[in-house]
Write a protein that holds these residues in place. Structure first.
Motif, mmCIF file in Angstrom:
data_model
loop_
_atom_site.group_PDB
_atom_site.id
_atom_site.type_symbol
_atom_site.label_atom_id
_atom_site.label_comp_id
_atom_site.label_asym_id
_atom_site.label_seq_id
_atom_site.Cartn_x
_atom_site.Cartn_y
_atom_site.Cartn_z
ATOM 1 N N SER A 162 33.988 35.741 35.825
ATOM 2 C CA SER A 162 33.305 36.943 35.317
ATOM 3 C C SER A 162 31.974 36.679 34.627
ATOM 4 O O SER A 162 31.163 37.573 34.474
ATOM 5 C CB SER A 162 34.219 37.664 34.317
ATOM 6 O OG SER A 162 34.428 36.808 33.183
ATOM 7 N N GLY A 163 31.764 35.424 34.170
ATOM 8 C CA GLY A 163 30.567 35.159 33.368
ATOM 9 C C GLY A 163 30.783 35.467 31.892
ATOM 10 O O GLY A 163 29.906 35.246 31.054
ATOM 11 N N ASP A 164 31.958 35.984 31.543
ATOM 12 C CA ASP A 164 32.315 36.287 30.142
ATOM 13 C C ASP A 164 33.155 35.121 29.619
ATOM 14 O O ASP A 164 34.267 34.886 30.090
ATOM 15 C CB ASP A 164 33.110 37.603 30.115
ATOM 16 C CG ASP A 164 33.582 37.992 28.726
ATOM 17 O OD1 ASP A 164 33.851 37.096 27.901
ATOM 18 O OD2 ASP A 164 33.700 39.205 28.466
ATOM 19 N N SER A 165 32.614 34.384 28.643
ATOM 20 C CA SER A 165 33.293 33.150 28.206
ATOM 21 C C SER A 165 34.664 33.433 27.591
ATOM 22 O O SER A 165 35.593 32.629 27.726
ATOM 23 C CB SER A 165 32.421 32.367 27.220
ATOM 24 O OG SER A 165 32.151 33.158 26.090
ATOM 25 N N LYS A 166 34.822 34.588 26.955
ATOM 26 C CA LYS A 166 36.119 34.918 26.364
ATOM 27 C C LYS A 166 37.184 35.115 27.455
ATOM 28 O O LYS A 166 38.295 34.597 27.370
ATOM 29 C CB LYS A 166 35.986 36.196 25.509
ATOM 30 C CG LYS A 166 37.160 36.413 24.561
ATOM 31 C CD LYS A 166 36.984 37.662 23.717
ATOM 32 C CE LYS A 166 35.997 37.443 22.570
ATOM 33 N NZ LYS A 166 35.883 38.651 21.716
ATOM 34 N N LEU A 167 36.801 35.859 28.515
ATOM 35 C CA LEU A 167 37.728 36.077 29.637
ATOM 36 C C LEU A 167 38.021 34.771 30.367
ATOM 37 O O LEU A 167 39.149 34.506 30.784
ATOM 38 C CB LEU A 167 37.139 37.087 30.623
ATOM 39 C CG LEU A 167 37.207 38.569 30.238
ATOM 40 C CD1 LEU A 167 36.500 39.424 31.275
ATOM 41 C CD2 LEU A 167 38.660 39.029 30.064
ATOM 42 N N LYS A 168 36.973 33.947 30.508
ATOM 43 C CA LYS A 168 37.132 32.653 31.188
ATOM 44 C C LYS A 168 38.135 31.784 30.431
ATOM 45 O O LYS A 168 39.054 31.207 31.027
ATOM 46 C CB LYS A 168 35.772 31.962 31.285
ATOM 47 C CG LYS A 168 35.782 30.678 32.087
ATOM 48 C CD LYS A 168 34.372 30.130 32.258
ATOM 49 C CE LYS A 168 34.363 28.851 33.057
ATOM 50 N NZ LYS A 168 33.006 28.337 33.287
ATOM 51 N N ASN A 169 37.981 31.723 29.105
ATOM 52 C CA ASN A 169 38.900 30.918 28.283
ATOM 53 C C ASN A 169 40.322 31.474 28.336
ATOM 54 O O ASN A 169 41.293 30.717 28.333
ATOM 55 C CB ASN A 169 38.416 30.861 26.837
ATOM 56 C CG ASN A 169 37.143 30.043 26.712
ATOM 57 O OD1 ASN A 169 36.843 29.213 27.560
ATOM 58 N ND2 ASN A 169 36.364 30.294 25.666
ATOM 59 N N LYS A 170 40.429 32.802 28.378
ATOM 60 C CA LYS A 170 41.752 33.442 28.479
ATOM 61 C C LYS A 170 42.442 32.998 29.772
ATOM 62 O O LYS A 170 43.622 32.629 29.770
ATOM 63 C CB LYS A 170 41.584 34.966 28.455
ATOM 64 C CG LYS A 170 42.863 35.765 28.738
ATOM 65 C CD LYS A 170 42.578 37.276 28.631
ATOM 66 C CE LYS A 170 43.789 38.120 28.998
ATOM 67 N NZ LYS A 170 43.864 38.431 30.438
#
Length: 319
Positions: free
Chosen positions: A20-28
């Motif tokens: 997604s390019g969203d680091s929070k979602l990526k880490n999740k």
């Protein structure tokens, strides 16, 4: 998620979070994938890149090939390739530790961008769409597999690109499987099943929905649980090579395909897994970060190529 959590279903995750390019979602996503792989070794994944349309075309082509006469199929069987390319006939593969061969026949498509020492692919001329759709699926799944390995690398606190060079032109295999109809189920030898309990050899396996139920996973408490993915998901599991590399932190879980109820034994079941393999020279020596006093080293050091050779002999595909 503790080691002991006993799941009744495999966890579901969404690859779109990782990309997604969203680091929070990526880490999740990384955390959820890692938790599932340290616990049950399986996840159901959506947004994997394989369209319904391609899956349907692929299954139609695969069915068309397997419904051909035996003489046509054996034209594409090359024993000298040890089952790594082309057609592998009935009763040829026996799960490690079992006496009875699995009730299946299959066809292998390997690396589309082969290195010099690799056997080339063979495709059935009589079913030209088989080549088209298996190649397209191979490309998509190799790409999805690389993305998943980036997430696995991050979970293991390795550089995100850790696996990239190791799987480039790797020994990956797309396997089109036909669990053939059993016309006289009452005559089956005891212990003959569609796919006996086994672990996969490779790094990770990507499995699209099969044409019928039957896949089960062995939970830590010895219970078998059925794996069912929603239509828009594929199933991903840890293979033995990744288990070795991580000193059993990420778990290659034993799974099997059980025979259907007797009234359904006369029907075919089709399944198409993609086995993501590294290059033969990849070192599978367990990572130092996965070895500790509480988790002592359990595996001897070997390369991916050495491990694959050993397993092909155990499966009866290589003499």
């Amino acid at each position: 998620m503790s080691q002991q959590t006993l799941l009744d279903t495999i966890p579901s995750i969404d690859l779109a979070e990782f990309t997604s390019g969203d680091s929070k979602l990526k880490n999740k996503f990384v955390g959820e994938l890692g938790a599932a792989f340290t616990n049950i070794g399986f996840v159901a994944l959506k947004n994997h890149g394989l369209s319904d349309e391609l899956r349907e075309k692929l299954y139609a082509a695969v069915q068309k090939f397997f419904y051909q006469e035996g003489a046509l199929k054996t034209k594409y069987e090359f024993p000298e390739l040890a089952g790594q390319r082309g057609y592998i006939g009935k009763n040829k593969e026996t799960a490690k530790g079992f006496k009875k061969p699995d009730l299946k026949e299959f066809y292998h498509v390997g690396q589309l961008n082969p290195r010099e020492d690799m056997p080339g692919n063979v495709f059935p001329e009589e079913v030209p769409e088989f080549e088209e759709f298996t190649k397209e699926t191979f490309r998509i799944f190799e790409n999805t597999g690389r993305t998943l390995l980036k997430a696995i690398a991050l979970y293991l606190e390795l550089p995100e690109e850790y696996f990239e060079a190791k799987v480039y032109q790797g020994d990956s295999i797309l396997r089109a499987l036909h669990y053939f109809p059993i016309e006289n189920p009452e005559l089956l030898e005891e212990g003959a099943v569609r796919a006996a309990a086994h672990g996969d050899i490779n790094l990770i396996t990507l499995l699209m929905g099969a044409s019928a139920d039957g896949l089960q996973v062995l939970r830590a408490d010895g219970e078998w649980i059925s794996v069912t993915a929603l239509p828009d998901q594929i199933v991903i599991n840890v293979g033995d090579m990744l288990d070795r590399l991580t000193n059993h932190k990420l778990k290659s879980t034993i799974h099997r395909v059980i025979n259907p109820p007797v009234e359904k034994m006369k029907t075919s079941r089709f399944s198409i897994p993609f086995f993501m393999h590294p290059r033969a020279e990849m070192d599978l020596t367990s990572l130092d970060s996965c070895i500790s006093e509480t988790s002592p080293k359990v595996y001897v050091d070997m390369t991916a190529g050495e491990f694959l050779e050993e397993r092909l002999r155990e499966l009866g595909l290589k003499k």
